[in-house]
Design an enzyme around this catalytic site. Structure first.
Site, PDB file in Angstrom:
ATOM      1  N   GLU A 136      -8.559 -34.446 -32.592  1.00  0.00           N
ATOM      2  CA  GLU A 136      -7.254 -33.711 -32.329  1.00  0.00           C
ATOM      3  C   GLU A 136      -6.002 -34.674 -32.398  1.00  0.00           C
ATOM      4  O   GLU A 136      -5.099 -34.907 -31.558  1.00  0.00           O
ATOM      5  CB  GLU A 136      -7.386 -32.885 -30.992  1.00  0.00           C
TER       6      GLU A 136
ATOM      7  N   ASP B 268     -15.047 -24.242 -29.229  1.00  0.00           N
ATOM      8  CA  ASP B 268     -14.203 -24.593 -27.999  1.00  0.00           C
ATOM      9  C   ASP B 268     -13.847 -23.543 -26.849  1.00  0.00           C
ATOM     10  O   ASP B 268     -12.843 -22.749 -26.847  1.00  0.00           O
ATOM     11  CB  ASP B 268     -12.677 -24.944 -28.715  1.00  0.00           C
TER      12      ASP B 268
ATOM     13  N   GLU C 243      -8.788 -21.436 -19.823  1.00  0.00           N
ATOM     14  CA  GLU C 243      -7.961 -21.691 -21.095  1.00  0.00           C
ATOM     15  C   GLU C 243      -8.008 -20.340 -22.111  1.00  0.00           C
ATOM     16  O   GLU C 243      -7.078 -19.883 -22.599  1.00  0.00           O
ATOM     17  CB  GLU C 243      -8.043 -22.940 -21.846  1.00  0.00           C
TER      18      GLU C 243
HETATM   19  C1  GCV Z   1      -7.510 -31.722 -23.778  1.00  0.00           C
HETATM   20  C2  GCV Z   1      -8.771 -27.598 -26.845  1.00  0.00           C
HETATM   21  C3  GCV Z   1      -7.668 -27.508 -26.045  1.00  0.00           C
HETATM   22  C4  GCV Z   1      -6.840 -28.732 -25.687  1.00  0.00           C
HETATM   23  C5  GCV Z   1      -7.818 -29.881 -25.109  1.00  0.00           C
HETATM   24  C6  GCV Z   1      -9.022 -29.951 -26.185  1.00  0.00           C
HETATM   25  C7  GCV Z   1     -10.187 -30.871 -25.525  1.00  0.00           C
HETATM   26  O1  GCV Z   1      -8.466 -27.721 -28.252  1.00  0.00           O
HETATM   27  O2  GCV Z   1      -6.808 -26.437 -26.418  1.00  0.00           O
HETATM   28  O3  GCV Z   1      -5.740 -28.439 -24.802  1.00  0.00           O
HETATM   29  O4  GCV Z   1      -7.171 -31.013 -24.991  1.00  0.00           O
HETATM   30  O5  GCV Z   1      -9.763 -28.623 -26.454  1.00  0.00           O
HETATM   31  O6  GCV Z   1     -11.300 -30.453 -25.157  1.00  0.00           O
HETATM   32  O7  GCV Z   1      -9.979 -32.259 -25.968  1.00  0.00           O
END
Ligand code: GCV
Length: 653
Positions: free
Chosen positions: A254, A327, A355
């Protein structure tokens, strides 16, 4: 005298439902009466806790060699209770075990207990930013922003009481300044407060720190200057925090920097850091959460990047893998890396912060989800367990009183993954609310049913990642802004069309099934044997596909969504009947949240069914409650939750 009588009264009567509680005491709602009970032997935190809260007979704390690290025994011997352990931490865990027996109303007469944890490392991951925001946090600001000594002590006690022995203080999306001297001094102050409770601190690091903090031209892990920069940095850390645990790394994921930026592999990056930490006995937790915009199936990516490196990681590197391959979805199959990698130390990362499960508004007890994971992945194949914390500076710590149960359950499961979700819920409820059977039975059942209910009203039958863009709170299966990478949009996952819906991951599709052991591969590959709760995860399922119930897939989908709504409403009904067994404040606060959950479940059902109906062109069955909203209404609806809109978080996925 008066105080003593009063506290004894509360002890006997339990907390009267007339009195409000704010949740700040978590499951540690002891009445501190500083009894005159004799607690002798090894001095330290275990002794202090018992002297303050234990109300039974005399206790002796003694050191005993030969017991497992962090393990302990508790035995009744000649009118005394003897807690023995090889370390202070073991004694502390024994002390909390005894206090748990007291708080759950169990007999402490004939004790003969012997415990040792399944994992040496039981770690919380805080996704806390230096400015005090918490990524995907729903319980206020970071508790580490301006650490309050009383709060830190409570945090440490709560963790130690369930065996958590490590905490990563900052977000895996790590700001380089996490390694500045000022931040390290702050980390030292926190480490000093947590140490007496057997908790080590760890830090997430930004792989480009040698450039961004050190002013070097590169962060190539094989560059001599880079290695020596890390050595010095690590020496600086250990001077401040001699028992520092190590680094957690999100690399080439990411947009975060990583070794691939310099033509190196994950193993090159992880091993370099492991090398500099090794003399200090530190470890590297290297995350396998990777995916690429060009990948035809995001679920395949971690396996593709990490399997070729199996066996190449240093012995103080642990690969930290999310439970599922995409995820933290409401339901995913386990990540196939867990059964594929044979020569690499692995740990699982669960997400306690919700989340993808209604944030701090929905009651979703996660232990059943972890149990499901462990029904596929042998606990013994893992080195450790990490949980993304759901903790903030809200008075009740987690935003929702019942979210505390997930923090509690994480610690208990990391100690013993074989504990049943119902045992953990029972313990937690007795300590956090009451042991009154009239409350315990129904509310425990509610907790146990809550995860499956959330799956039903959000994403039944293997549907995944159809969340609203950015904040991931509500449904937006249609979300697909122009120019946004496809794997950040729901249609990439649900693939609904006139034939059916679901992601074809069979051997003739993305072949993701091939990453699983042969028997599972066969099972998942065939639409007729694939478990229905993962059907659209692995298959593009025709709308008329016949389900086990005899219904068509479309009708089943409608029923599942509707069942979820009815369950969410039922949770509210159950709770409404609990008023006389729960203090007024927590009763009302939970009730308010359950109302939101019930309303949100309708929103999910209506949005998803109306949207998928535009592809299925089939009617919603008569025996299913029909949507009360219209699709365009749903598509226009945006929730203004300021915490999600914080530009600092920069969400676009
Ligand atoms: C900390 C997902 C979440 C992100 C998170 C990422 C990760 O994409 O939406 O907020 O980032 O996972 O676990 O690195």
């Amino acid at each position: 005298m008066k105080t003593f009588i009063l506290s004894t009264f509360f002890l006997l009567a339990g907390w009267s439902s007339a009195y409000g509680e704010d949740g700040s005491q978590l499951w540690l709602r002891f009445n501190s009466i500083n009894t005159t009970v004799s607690v002798t032997g090894v001095k330290g935190t275990a002794m202090t806790e018992l002297q303050t809260y234990w109300q039974g007979g005399p206790v002796v704390l003694k050191r005993q060699k030969g017991l497992a690290k962090d393990g302990y025994t508790i035995k009744s011997q000649s009118g005394k209770i003897v807690i023995a352990a090889a370390s202070d931490a073991g004694l502390l865990y024994g002390a909390y075990h005894l206090l748990r027996l007291q708080q759950t109303g169990q007999s402490c007469d004939q004790l003969d207990i012997s415990e040792q944890p399944a994992y040496d490392l039981r770690i919380l991951n805080h996704w806390d930013n230096p400015n005090g925001t918490c990524e995907r946090g729903f319980a206020g600001k970071s508790i580490f922003l301006n650490p309050n000594p009383e709060r830190m002590k409570m945090y440490a006690r709560a963790n130690a009481s369930v065996g958590i022995n490590g905490t990563v203080l900052n977000n895996v999306n790590a700001k380089p300044e996490a390694l500045s001297t000022a931040s390290l001094e702050k980390a030292k102050a926190i480490a000093d407060q947590l140490r007496p409770y057997g908790i080590r601190v760890y830090l997430s690091i930004n792989f480009a720190s040698p450039i961004k903090v050190g002013g070097l031209e590169t962060a190539d892990p094989l560059d001599a200057k880079v290695i020596s920069w890390w050595k010095e940095k690590v020496n600086e850390i250990y001077k401040l925090i001699p028992d520092f645990g190590g680094f957690l790394v999100k690399a080439n994921s990411e947009g975060e920097p990583g070794p691939q930026d310099f033509g190196r592999t994950h193993a090159d990056g992880a091993n370099m850091l492991a090398g500099v930490l090794k003399p200090h006995k530190g470890i590297v937790m290297w995350r396998a959460f990777v995916y690429a915009p060009q990948s035809p199936d995001r679920a395949n990516q971690a396996y593709l990047e990490f399997m070729p490196l199996d066996g190449q990681f240093a012995d103080n590197v642990i690969i930290q893998i999310k439970n599922g391959p995409v995820d933290f979805q409401p339901r995913e199959p386990y990540s196939p890396l867990f059964t594929a990698m044979q020569k690499t130390q692995m740990m699982v990362e669960f997400q306690l912060t919700q989340e993808y499960l209604g944030a701090a508004n929905h009651l979703v007890y996660l232990a059943p989800m972890w149990q499901e994971f462990f029904s596929f992945v042998k606990p013994g194949s893992l080195r450790a367990m990490a949980g993304v914390a759901n903790i903030g500076d809200d008075t009740n710590w987690c935003g929702h009183h019942f979210a505390q149960a997930n923090w509690y359950a994480f610690g208990r499961a990391a100690w013993n993954p074989a504990l049943k979700p119902e045992e953990i819920a029972d313990e937690w409820l007795r300590q956090t609310f009451s042991s009154d059977e009239r409350m315990l039975g129904p509310v425990k059942q509610l907790m146990l049913d809550s995860r499956e209910a959330a799956v039903s009203y959000m994403m039944p039958l293997g549907i995944h990642h159809i969340f609203a863009g950015g904040h991931h709170y509500g449904p937006e299966p249609w979300y697909s802004p122009k120019g946004l990478r496809a794997d950040w949009t729901p249609p990439y996952y649900h693939r609904a069309d006139s034939i059916g819906m679901g992601f074809d991951r069979t051997l003739t599709g993305s072949a993701n099934v091939k990453q699983y052991p042969e028997a599972l591969c066969r099972l998942y590959n065939d639409i007729n044997t694939c478990p229905e709760n993962l059907l659209t995860w692995f298959h593009h399922v025709p709308w008329d596909h016949k389900m086990k119930s005899g219904r068509t897939f479309w009708d089943e989908l409608c029923h599942k969504y509707d069942d979820g709504v009815h369950e969410a409403r039922h949770f509210l009904t159950i709770w409404d009947a609990m008023q006389s067994y729960v203090d007024q404040q927590r009763f009302s606060e939970v009730q308010r949240k359950l109302r939101i959950q019930a309303r949100d479940s309708e929103w999910w059902r209506d949005a998803c069914l109306l949207y998928f109906q535009t592809f299925s062109h089939r009617p919603i069955p008569q025996d299913v409650e029909h949507p009360v909203h219209n699709l365009d209404e749903m598509m226009k609806f945006r929730i203004p939750i300021s915490m999600y809109e914080n530009p600092e978080n920069g969400y676009n996925k």
